[in-house]
Write a protein that holds these residues in place. Structure first.
Motif, PDB file in Angstrom:
ATOM      1  N   GLU B 384       1.014  -1.248  -0.209  1.00  0.00           N
ATOM      2  CA  GLU B 384      -0.049  -0.093   0.011  1.00  0.00           C
ATOM      3  C   GLU B 384       1.048   1.161   0.001  1.00  0.00           C
ATOM      4  O   GLU B 384       0.704   1.887  -0.510  1.00  0.00           O
ATOM      5  CB  GLU B 384      -0.925  -0.094   1.353  1.00  0.00           C
ATOM      6  N   ARG B 388       2.087   1.062  -4.250  1.00  0.00           N
ATOM      7  CA  ARG B 388       1.180   1.586  -4.760  1.00  0.00           C
ATOM      8  C   ARG B 388       1.025   3.191  -4.283  1.00  0.00           C
ATOM      9  O   ARG B 388       0.744   4.063  -5.200  1.00  0.00           O
ATOM     10  CB  ARG B 388      -0.239   1.193  -4.353  1.00  0.00           C
ATOM     11  N   TYR B 414       6.310   1.268  -9.628  1.00  0.00           N
ATOM     12  CA  TYR B 414       6.483   2.007  -8.300  1.00  0.00           C
ATOM     13  C   TYR B 414       7.904   2.850  -8.294  1.00  0.00           C
ATOM     14  O   TYR B 414       7.772   3.601  -7.610  1.00  0.00           O
ATOM     15  CB  TYR B 414       6.275   1.088  -7.069  1.00  0.00           C
TER      16      TYR B 414
ATOM     17  N   ALA C  36      -5.466  -6.357  -2.124  1.00  0.00           N
ATOM     18  CA  ALA C  36      -4.220  -5.780  -2.572  1.00  0.00           C
ATOM     19  C   ALA C  36      -3.313  -6.751  -2.179  1.00  0.00           C
ATOM     20  O   ALA C  36      -2.390  -7.456  -3.101  1.00  0.00           O
ATOM     21  CB  ALA C  36      -3.814  -4.342  -2.361  1.00  0.00           C
ATOM     22  N   PRO C  45      -5.713  -2.709 -10.973  1.00  0.00           N
ATOM     23  CA  PRO C  45      -6.607  -2.180 -10.257  1.00  0.00           C
ATOM     24  C   PRO C  45      -8.200  -2.659 -10.242  1.00  0.00           C
ATOM     25  O   PRO C  45      -8.756  -3.149  -9.193  1.00  0.00           O
ATOM     26  CB  PRO C  45      -6.590  -0.756 -10.542  1.00  0.00           C
TER      27      PRO C  45
END
Lengths: 259, 491, 315
Positions: B384, B388, B414, C36, C45
């Motif tokens: 997270e 991302r 990333y 995720a 996504p």
């Protein structure tokens, strides 16, 4: 005591700089240059133990600070307002904290805020609050029924003033003894948290992490795993003996909660 | 005499009945992580594939240990001249473990399910170019692609592309039903999974009658379990420092295999200061690969100078571009406007290569004035925040997907590397089928990212498998996560 | 009594509600998305969104809280995101390891602490007492995970008396199951035994000073007889309280020990669930543990109140 002075000395001097790695010199057995040998990254174990003592002591001390800072006032309030809704709420809150599995909460806290010494302090400190609250309340209650407190009340002093001026000094000894116990428990808890990777992060040295790093090496270089373990044992042992000594010295009759 | 021997044998067999018998047809395999569930088409966890790949589930094609792709459930295939239509001829007589027949309808179901709108396939990209799947007859299926895809057969060999049955897929998470040489038996969560030989297997049956997978995450416990002979094989042994002890012990054999894991010190190219090529170059020269390989991995790992697997024939050694030179690093930092270095954050996911490597790299960076604060993150958090959220300066991770240099063409990835020249090379590569031209393009791509110092390239991860001496048929390399037990046997 | 009961039940319910809110909030703000995590680095996504919908994670937080709570009240603990099995089933499987482990550890604790405590009390101030007390100090000071490491090194690797860890399951036989639990139980029990020995000793010493013991002594009972007939029995009350506390600690506090011995217990379930962001498992299991401790406390309070009416006005 040795470890405490080691920690103090480490502020000015360690035999070697632990931030510098010397991988070719790793896992040496004790020599004249490295009294306790070197670890898996070639760092001097004496220096690591000294710096680790600093971490352990700082974490445990601040965690006790949180416990005293929040727990003692809560305990005093609960005792002053004995039987009230407030007392009930504080004591129920205490029970509630006790009901939570401490390690799980520590893991969750570090999951939220990230691993590190600060969060280890918070995680350990939270569980010190109910301990101090309970001890304070119990001891304070026994004073509220004493004559000199009654006299103070008759003289028109507020419960808050009485708590601070008369009760607190009388229970101080007890709190000191409880502090040494929580302090040694704090050192054990810090070691456990660091062992599972949730305590202080490198390059800060920590006994628990030293153990975790060394555990797979126990069959190759036993001293690497043995030394930090013994450091923990001796420190906690010393603190507990000191606590017992203090208790005998200050007041042989007082009772200390050991949970 | 003969009779006597027979009797003695019979006697000893009876005496050893439980011990010897079990030992010769059963193997305890340990692995570090427990799979969260057993549906390879619904999760990314490598542990799922480790247990089920080839053992329980099979795809149209499959990987061998050396990385080659060979026929699986598809016996052979024809490719149309324009490279858009693949006609797969399926093996006949294949049944799922629940007794239902595996035919073209199942292939269509599996592929359509994986590429569907509401698909939860973790590698949906593998199926992105499929436009149509048609059943020609029960043993023939035709797959139409939107663009020629050189890697299509390779894609179909992944564990995420296995063929599943519509009757049984609903329960695959806890009760996987495939076509493989082993049948799922039971799963004591947190401890072990049992699989047993499939008596109705279409191909060469497995030698072993049963296999138990056990999950031992703690490295000390792993060492203890192996030394105590509680387990017979440890696939992906987690503590490289203990490997020499196994090598020295005649009870064990050690297999050191290649993986597809390029371990890199990723830099956030999208933010200061790592958006500056000079800074990245300084970092690359500040790190001492050999010290990291020795210190963190106890010598296990092959240095790399770019994002490519060294065992691949198209690999070029570019480590010389980023040799260890702290003086040069300091000079480059000064040139970039950071004469006194700078502070940054290094996030570290849980694997020991990252945690241990991070500690060493942080020390090396301190030498040139870069102060990297270490933040340990669990995988969920790392995904997270770092992956991302792009909220990091440096991070260490091993990219275990095979042939994944294409990630550098995605500016949203990333490490946020955005270079049109590189993207152009990748575009050309995807439309090129000529092997010589492909090889040249791949080499060009490797050079571009190495010269741009996109990331710090550390080493190719190796995977140690420890096994009791004499056990044969284990995979040496890990072209994909798998503990293929179908050919494994005791001596 | 009725009024007291109502008050206590209200505060019990209040505690449970507060606990559930705390747990849910903490777990919700932990960064990291379960979907995720499950789908890994190459997930698109839209795939993650599809999985979130499938898991019900796209619903508003408040709605999920009430869904969780109403499920709990009806005995439905939810379904694990990652394992896709009912949480109740997982908990049952893990308790089958954790409960026997805790009981075994407790048995060892008591087996050590009772004789040691009584011995120390009856030899107060003499060498034996000092020896026992020194040993308990050491027992408290040794980190149990380190002790566990040493046990494994000696008994599993060097001597090979027991396996290094793991749990064969009760199906493999009760004896095999117990053998697998013996080392972890010892590692867990040692510090607890040290604590309990000290409690036992001091509680006995308090009793020996009480009037009824003096009376008994005056009636001609030997010190030993007085100790056994009267003191031990009466000293058990504080000791039992401590044992109760220790038991709940042993049930949930064995995470590190479970890790060292790779046992499939409750602690490791929570640990795994946290790292894989299997939020529903974390919430339900932690709630279950907290509720059981609160419940036990409640029962103890009621029992005390029933025995001793004075306690009904909290002292």
């Amino acid at each position: 005591m040795v470890f405490v002075s080691g920690a103090l000395i480490s502020f000015f001097w360690t035999p070697y700089n632990i931030e510098t790695l010397a991988i070719p010199q790793r896992l040496q057995t004790p020599t004249a240059a490295h009294w306790l040998g070197t670890d898996q990254l070639g760092r001097d174990i004496v220096s690591m133990i000294m710096m680790g003592a600093r971490t352990s002591i700082a974490v445990a001390l601040l965690a006790v600070g949180i416990g005293i800072g929040l727990g003692v006032p809560l305990g005093l309030i609960a005792a002053a307002r004995r039987g009230s809704m407030l007392d009930e709420a504080i004591m129920r809150g205490n029970d509630l904290i006790f009901a939570f599995p401490s390690l799980v909460i520590a893991i969750l806290i570090t999951a939220v805020f990230g691993a590190g010494a600060t969060n280890a302090i918070i995680a350990i400190g939270i569980f010190n609050i109910p301990v101090f609250a309970r001890v304070t309340r119990g001891a304070a209650l026994s004073f509220w029924s004493r004559d000199f407190i009654l006299a103070a009340r008759v003289a028109g002093k507020s419960p808050a003033r009485i708590s601070i001026e008369h009760i607190l000094p009388n229970i101080a000894n007890l709190l000191i003894v409880q502090s040494t116990i929580q302090f040694s428990l704090g050192i054990l808890a810090e070691a456990a948290l660091s062992y599972i990777g949730l305590g202080a992060q490198p390059p800060t040295a920590s006994w628990g992490r030293m153990l975790a790093d060394a555990q797979t090496l126990a069959s190759i270089a036993p001293h690497v795993a043995l030394v930090p373990g013994l450091a923990i044992v001796f420190t906690v042992l010393g603190l507990n003996l000191m606590g017992d000594g203090l208790r005998d010295l200050l007041d042989p009759r007082i009772r200390v909660a050991r949970t | 005499m003969n009779k006597l021997t027979t009797m003695m044998l019979a006697g000893s067999t009876a005496m050893l009945a439980t011990g010897a018998f079990a030992q010769n047809t059963h193997i305890n395999v340990a692995m570090q992580l427990e799979p969260p569930n057993l549906d390879p088409t619904g999760g990314a966890a490598q542990a799922i594939d480790s247990v089920v790949y080839s053992n329980i589930f099979e795809g149209l094609t499959r990987f061998m240990s050396d990385g080659s792709v060979v026929p699986g459930l598809a016996e052979r295939w024809d490719i149309s001249d324009d490279g858009l239509v693949y006609t797969f001829h399926l093996r006949s007589g294949v049944t799922f473990h629940d007794g239902t027949t595996m035919d073209a309808e199942d292939v269509k179901f599996s592929l359509d399910r994986a590429r569907a709108e509401d698909s939860t396939n973790a590698q949906k990209g593998l199926f992105a170019n499929i436009t149509d799947v048609t059943v020609v007859d029960p043993l023939t299926v035709q797959v139409t692609l939107s663009v020629p895809t050189g890697s299509f057969l390779f894609n179909m060999a992944w564990g995420d592309a296995v063929i599943v049955g519509p009757e049984s897929i609903g329960d695959a998470a806890t009760h996987p039903v495939g076509t493989g040489a082993f049948v799922f038996q039971d799963w004591v969560q947190g401890d072990h999974i049992n699989i047993a030989r499939n008596a109705n297997y279409w191909g060469t049956p497995a030698v072993l009658e049963s296999v138990t997978f056990r999950f031992i995450s703690d490295p000390t416990a792993a060492f203890a379990a192996m030394m105590a002979e509680d387990v017979d094989v440890f696939a992906g042994f987690p503590a490289p420092e203990n490997v020499p002890q196994f090598e020295a012990d005649p009870r064990f054999q050690v297999l050191i295999g290649n993986t597809e894991g390029e371990t890199i010190l990723a830099m956030n190219n999208g933010a200061e200061p790592f958006s500056n090529r000079l800074v990245r170059k300084a970092v690359a020269h500040a790190i001492d690969r050999q010290a990291i390989i020795d210190g963190a991995m106890y010598g296990m790992g092959t240095p790399i100078g770019t994002h490519f697997a060294p065992h691949n024939p198209d690999y070029i050694d570019l480590t010389g571009l980023s040799n260890y030179d702290p003086d040069l690093a300091r000079q480059l930092l000064a040139e970039a406007g950071y004469p006194d270095g700078f502070d940054t954050v290094m996030t570290l996911p849980p694997p020991s290569y990252a945690r241990r490597g991070g500690e060493i790299i942080a020390a090396q960076l301190r030498e040139v004035g870069i102060n990297a604060e270490i933040q340990n993150q669990e995988w969920a958090q790392w995904l997270e925040v770092t992956f991302r959220g792009h909220d990091y300066g440096l991070t260490i991770v091993s990219h275990t997907e095979p042939m994944d240099i294409g990630i550098y063409a995605n500016p949203g990835y990333y490490f946020q590397y955005d270079n049109p020249e590189f993207q152009q090379v990748m575009d050309t590569l995807n439309q090129t089928t000529d092997p010589a031209a492909r090889s040249a393009l791949l080499k060009q791509a490797q050079t571009i990212i190495a010269e741009d110092y996109v990331n710090g390239y550390l080493f190719e991860l190796t995977i140690p498998t420890i096994a009791r001496a004499g056990i044969e048929g284990l995979w040496l390399n890990q072209p994909t996560a798998a503990i293929d037990m179908t050919a494994v046997s005791w001596p | 009594m009725i009024r007291y009961m109502i008050g206590r039940v209200t505060s019990l319910c209040l505690s449970l509600v507060v606990a559930s809110l705390v747990i849910f909030t903490v777990v919700e703000i932990v960064p990291g998305d379960p979907a995720a995590y499950m789908l890994g680095v190459n997930a698109r996504p839209d795939t993650i969104a599809a999985l979130r919908t499938e898991l019900g994670l796209d619903l508003p937080t408040v709605q999920r809280y009430f869904a969780w709570i109403s499920g709990l009240v009806q005995g439905d603990f939810g379904i694990s995101y990652t394992y896709r099995t009912p949480v109740a089933q997982m908990v049952a499987d893990r308790i089958a390891v954790s409960l026997p482990l805790a009981l075994l550890a407790l048995a060892i604790t008591v087996a050590i602490a009772f004789p040691a405590g009584i011995y120390a009390a009856s030899h107060r101030g003499r060498a034996g007492d000092l020896g026992v007390m020194g040993a308990t100090q050491l027992g408290i000071a040794v980190p149990n995970f380190w002790f566990a490491m040493i046990l494994v090194l000696i008994f599993a690797i060097k001597l090979r008396w027991v396996s290094a860890g793991g749990f064969p399951g009760w199906n493999a036989g009760v004896l095999k199951g117990l053998t697998a639990l013996i080392l972890p139980a010892i590692a867990l029990a040692l510090p607890q035994a040290a604590i309990l020995t000290r409690v036992m000793r001091s509680s006995l010493l308090d009793m020996l000073n009480e009037d009824f013991i003096r009376t008994a002594r005056a009636k001609g009972l030997s010190k030993r007889q007085a100790l056994w007939r009267h003191a031990v029995r009466n000293a058990l009350i504080p000791v039992l309280t401590i044992i109760g506390l220790q038991f709940s600690f042993l049930l949930a506090g064995g995470i590190v020990i479970e890790q060292v011995f790779f046992l499939p217990g409750m602690g490791r379930l929570i640990f795994q669930a946290i790292s894989s962001r299997d939020l529903i498992v974390v919430e339900s299991v932690v709630m279950l543990l907290v509720a059981s401790v609160i419940g036990v406390n409640f029962a103890v309070d009621l029992a005390y109140a029933a025995v001793d009416p004075r306690l009904r006005t909290r002292s």
